[in-house]
Design a protein around this motif. Sequence first.
Motif, PDB file in Angstrom:
ATOM      1  N   LEU A 123      31.232 -21.946 -43.414  1.00 56.44           N
ATOM      2  CA  LEU A 123      31.422 -22.998 -42.406  1.00 56.44           C
ATOM      3  C   LEU A 123      30.652 -22.689 -41.119  1.00 56.44           C
ATOM      4  CD1 LEU A 123      35.275 -23.541 -42.867  1.00 56.44           C
ATOM      5  CD2 LEU A 123      33.399 -24.802 -43.932  1.00 56.44           C
ATOM      6  N   MET A 124      30.106 -21.457 -41.025  1.00 58.61           N
ATOM      7  CA  MET A 124      29.329 -21.067 -39.840  1.00 58.61           C
ATOM      8  C   MET A 124      27.861 -21.443 -39.978  1.00 58.61           C
ATOM      9  SD  MET A 124      30.939 -17.286 -39.088  1.00 58.61           S
ATOM     10  CE  MET A 124      29.861 -17.042 -37.657  1.00 58.61           C
ATOM     11  N   ASN A 125      27.543 -22.246 -40.950  1.00 56.71           N
ATOM     12  CA  ASN A 125      26.153 -22.638 -41.194  1.00 56.71           C
ATOM     13  C   ASN A 125      25.514 -23.194 -39.925  1.00 56.71           C
ATOM     14  OD1 ASN A 125      24.029 -22.777 -43.070  1.00 56.71           O
ATOM     15  ND2 ASN A 125      24.332 -24.977 -43.317  1.00 56.71           N
ATOM     16  N   ASN A 126      24.336 -22.654 -39.575  1.00 56.31           N
ATOM     17  CA  ASN A 126      23.535 -23.063 -38.410  1.00 56.31           C
ATOM     18  C   ASN A 126      24.086 -22.563 -37.082  1.00 56.31           C
ATOM     19  OD1 ASN A 126      21.573 -24.488 -39.924  1.00 56.31           O
ATOM     20  ND2 ASN A 126      22.942 -26.266 -40.056  1.00 56.31           N
ATOM     21  N   VAL A 127      25.158 -21.759 -37.091  1.00 52.65           N
ATOM     22  CA  VAL A 127      25.606 -21.116 -35.852  1.00 52.65           C
ATOM     23  C   VAL A 127      24.580 -20.066 -35.462  1.00 52.65           C
ATOM     24  CG1 VAL A 127      27.375 -19.657 -34.794  1.00 52.65           C
ATOM     25  CG2 VAL A 127      28.035 -21.515 -36.334  1.00 52.65           C
ATOM     26  N   GLY A 128      24.099 -20.121 -34.218  1.00 49.39           N
ATOM     27  CA  GLY A 128      23.062 -19.193 -33.785  1.00 49.39           C
ATOM     28  C   GLY A 128      21.763 -19.360 -34.532  1.00 49.39           C
ATOM     29  N   HIS A 129      21.526 -20.556 -35.053  1.00 53.63           N
ATOM     30  CA  HIS A 129      20.313 -20.877 -35.822  1.00 53.63           C
ATOM     31  C   HIS A 129      20.200 -20.031 -37.096  1.00 53.63           C
ATOM     32  CE1 HIS A 129      19.038 -23.271 -32.394  1.00 53.63           C
ATOM     33  NE2 HIS A 129      19.179 -22.213 -31.601  1.00 53.63           N
ATOM     34  N   LEU A 130      21.328 -19.565 -37.615  1.00 54.71           N
ATOM     35  CA  LEU A 130      21.342 -18.794 -38.849  1.00 54.71           C
ATOM     36  C   LEU A 130      22.146 -19.538 -39.912  1.00 54.71           C
ATOM     37  CD1 LEU A 130      22.030 -15.188 -37.481  1.00 54.71           C
ATOM     38  CD2 LEU A 130      19.852 -16.068 -38.350  1.00 54.71           C
ATOM     39  N   LYS A 131      21.758 -19.362 -41.151  1.00 55.10           N
ATOM     40  CA  LYS A 131      22.461 -19.982 -42.251  1.00 55.10           C
ATOM     41  C   LYS A 131      23.776 -19.229 -42.524  1.00 55.10           C
ATOM     42  CE  LYS A 131      19.315 -23.092 -43.086  1.00 55.10           C
ATOM     43  NZ  LYS A 131      19.579 -24.523 -42.855  1.00 55.10           N
ATOM     44  N   GLY A 132      24.679 -19.865 -43.255  1.00 60.07           N
ATOM     45  CA  GLY A 132      25.969 -19.255 -43.553  1.00 60.07           C
ATOM     46  C   GLY A 132      25.839 -17.945 -44.306  1.00 60.07           C
ATOM     47  N   TRP A 133      24.901 -17.863 -45.282  1.00 63.01           N
ATOM     48  CA  TRP A 133      24.743 -16.641 -46.060  1.00 63.01           C
ATOM     49  C   TRP A 133      24.289 -15.482 -45.171  1.00 63.01           C
ATOM     50  CZ3 TRP A 133      20.082 -14.191 -46.026  1.00 63.01           C
ATOM     51  CH2 TRP A 133      18.937 -14.946 -45.718  1.00 63.01           C
ATOM     52  N   SER A 134      23.515 -15.775 -44.116  1.00 64.70           N
ATOM     53  CA  SER A 134      23.080 -14.722 -43.192  1.00 64.70           C
ATOM     54  C   SER A 134      24.274 -14.112 -42.469  1.00 64.70           C
ATOM     55  CB  SER A 134      22.097 -15.289 -42.164  1.00 64.70           C
ATOM     56  OG  SER A 134      20.897 -15.705 -42.776  1.00 64.70           O
ATOM     57  N   TRP A 135      25.205 -14.965 -42.068  1.00 63.37           N
ATOM     58  CA  TRP A 135      26.388 -14.472 -41.362  1.00 63.37           C
ATOM     59  C   TRP A 135      27.273 -13.622 -42.270  1.00 63.37           C
ATOM     60  CZ3 TRP A 135      26.682 -13.933 -36.509  1.00 63.37           C
ATOM     61  CH2 TRP A 135      26.043 -14.821 -35.634  1.00 63.37           C
ATOM     62  N   ILE A 136      27.277 -13.895 -43.580  1.00 64.54           N
ATOM     63  CA  ILE A 136      28.041 -13.069 -44.514  1.00 64.54           C
ATOM     64  C   ILE A 136      27.542 -11.623 -44.463  1.00 64.54           C
ATOM     65  CG2 ILE A 136      28.525 -12.635 -46.955  1.00 64.54           C
ATOM     66  CD1 ILE A 136      28.525 -15.659 -47.378  1.00 64.54           C
ATOM     67  N   PHE A 137      26.231 -11.430 -44.531  1.00 63.31           N
ATOM     68  CA  PHE A 137      25.662 -10.083 -44.482  1.00 63.31           C
ATOM     69  C   PHE A 137      25.886  -9.431 -43.126  1.00 63.31           C
ATOM     70  CE2 PHE A 137      22.881 -11.792 -47.940  1.00 63.31           C
ATOM     71  CZ  PHE A 137      23.243 -10.875 -48.912  1.00 63.31           C
ATOM     72  N   ILE A 138      25.696 -10.181 -42.067  1.00 63.10           N
ATOM     73  CA  ILE A 138      25.820  -9.616 -40.722  1.00 63.10           C
ATOM     74  C   ILE A 138      27.247  -9.162 -40.436  1.00 63.10           C
ATOM     75  CG2 ILE A 138      25.712 -10.185 -38.253  1.00 63.10           C
ATOM     76  CD1 ILE A 138      23.330 -12.043 -38.952  1.00 63.10           C
ATOM     77  N   ILE A 139      28.222  -9.996 -40.742  1.00 61.99           N
ATOM     78  CA  ILE A 139      29.621  -9.660 -40.460  1.00 61.99           C
ATOM     79  C   ILE A 139      30.089  -8.500 -41.337  1.00 61.99           C
ATOM     80  CG2 ILE A 139      31.994 -10.516 -40.623  1.00 61.99           C
ATOM     81  CD1 ILE A 139      30.946 -13.239 -39.701  1.00 61.99           C
ATOM     82  N   GLN A 140      29.720  -8.520 -42.625  1.00 66.71           N
ATOM     83  CA  GLN A 140      30.119  -7.414 -43.493  1.00 66.71           C
ATOM     84  C   GLN A 140      29.435  -6.114 -43.078  1.00 66.71           C
ATOM     85  OE1 GLN A 140      29.366  -8.727 -47.526  1.00 66.71           O
ATOM     86  NE2 GLN A 140      31.343  -9.760 -47.670  1.00 66.71           N
ATOM     87  N   GLY A 141      28.190  -6.179 -42.647  1.00 65.63           N
ATOM     88  CA  GLY A 141      27.486  -4.986 -42.182  1.00 65.63           C
ATOM     89  C   GLY A 141      28.116  -4.404 -40.930  1.00 65.63           C
ATOM     90  N   LEU A 142      28.466  -5.262 -39.971  1.00 64.72           N
ATOM     91  CA  LEU A 142      29.097  -4.790 -38.738  1.00 64.72           C
ATOM     92  C   LEU A 142      30.484  -4.212 -39.020  1.00 64.72           C
ATOM     93  CD1 LEU A 142      28.078  -7.667 -36.278  1.00 64.72           C
ATOM     94  CD2 LEU A 142      27.120  -5.353 -36.411  1.00 64.72           C
ATOM     95  N   ALA A 143      31.220  -4.819 -39.955  1.00 65.13           N
ATOM     96  CA  ALA A 143      32.542  -4.292 -40.320  1.00 65.13           C
ATOM     97  C   ALA A 143      32.418  -2.905 -40.942  1.00 65.13           C
ATOM     98  CB  ALA A 143      33.233  -5.244 -41.291  1.00 65.13           C
TER      99      ALA A 143
END
Length: 407
Positions: A123-143
């Motif tokens: 549901l975060m698709n296009n937040v910060g000009h990033l696609k939803g799949w990008s946020w999956i990697f970023i959030i899991q990496g930071l966690a």
Amino acid sequence: MTQLHLTGSQFNVALSVFFISYSLFEFPANVILQFVRPSRWLPGTMFAWGITMTFMGLVKSYPQLAAMRFLLGVTEAGFYPGVVFYLSMWYPKYKLIYRIALFTSAAAAGGAVSGLLAYAIGLMNNVGHLKGWSWIFIIQGLATIVTCFVGAFVLVDYPDTAKFLSTDERRFLEQQRALDIENDGEGTVTQRILSAFTDWRVWAMAFLLLSFAAPVYGTTFFLPTILDNFGYDVPISQLLTVPVYLATTISMITVAHFSDIMKIRFPWIIASELVGLAGYIIQITDASTGVKYFGTFLVVVGIYTGIPCTVGWLANNLQGKYKRAVGGALQVSTANLGGIVASNIFRTQDEPRFILGFAIEIGFLCMGLVVTVFSAYTYHRANTARISHARRDDINEAKYVVDLYVI
């Protein structure tokens, strides 16, 4: 795939390159662990792969994706075999499988959480000009990065350095561990490391773990796609994976618990393989959607449940910490080659039944059945011979029982 302009087999290749580096670096990683404190090495590997995972969310092209997948394999290689070795240095034979299951079940529980997370982050698709799949990697990496810092502070190296243990508790654990590593003093370090390469038990258990790993990776990569072919959209398919992985987590811990209590491994492994086979046979038929979803439960429960018993079975029967560390790494690295196979057998042209992919996974489980029966029979014969020899020489049972193979 469309956002990175992937064509042909590029997606499958990107999945496969991870397993090349992952398999190559597991053996040297576990050798390094013999000379580096676990409380530094294990969180260090987490930090490295957390950074890599975060940057995977920022890739913009196929070469970048392939390179980051290869690097992820390098950074993650030392973690799983390292943790298994670490646990084997704390727990005696018949308390080990349950602990490995608690650790490994985190992957199954993670599958459940990932399904929910993927749905929410989508549901975060296009937040910060990033696609939803990008946020999956970023959030899991930071966690992962946050978790590694916690681990660095709370992880204790070995029983002899554990300040929370009393003197008597520390002595007890050292005595228990001494029974399992009594051959550590024989030969040079190099000889002890190389002995793992020539031990049939290592390669038998490696192929047995491979028989589970290939189906596991195929399921991990393509389960949402398989469920999507049941007629549901992607978000619903992600949510349908949640109860499957929850049931799997419960099964892994329960079976490991009874395996340790009963002090036996191979029947549980055979049962896991048979459950997985039943599930795949259902999947390969033209059954209804509801029946195939039930088959999905059987597949995932079966192939995941057998892993802790298989990994622990080898650790139980290898004496000496160097040989156990290297043997465990060789077992896991060989098994992870199954990820290369799994990345390429569920093809789009085989939708919706994926007969080729399911048939190959059935073949792997059948191979596992053969290896399990062979290993159990060989261990039984060896134990019978040792008991006969010990009784003939009037050796006290307390002395020879330690050398018997776990079956």
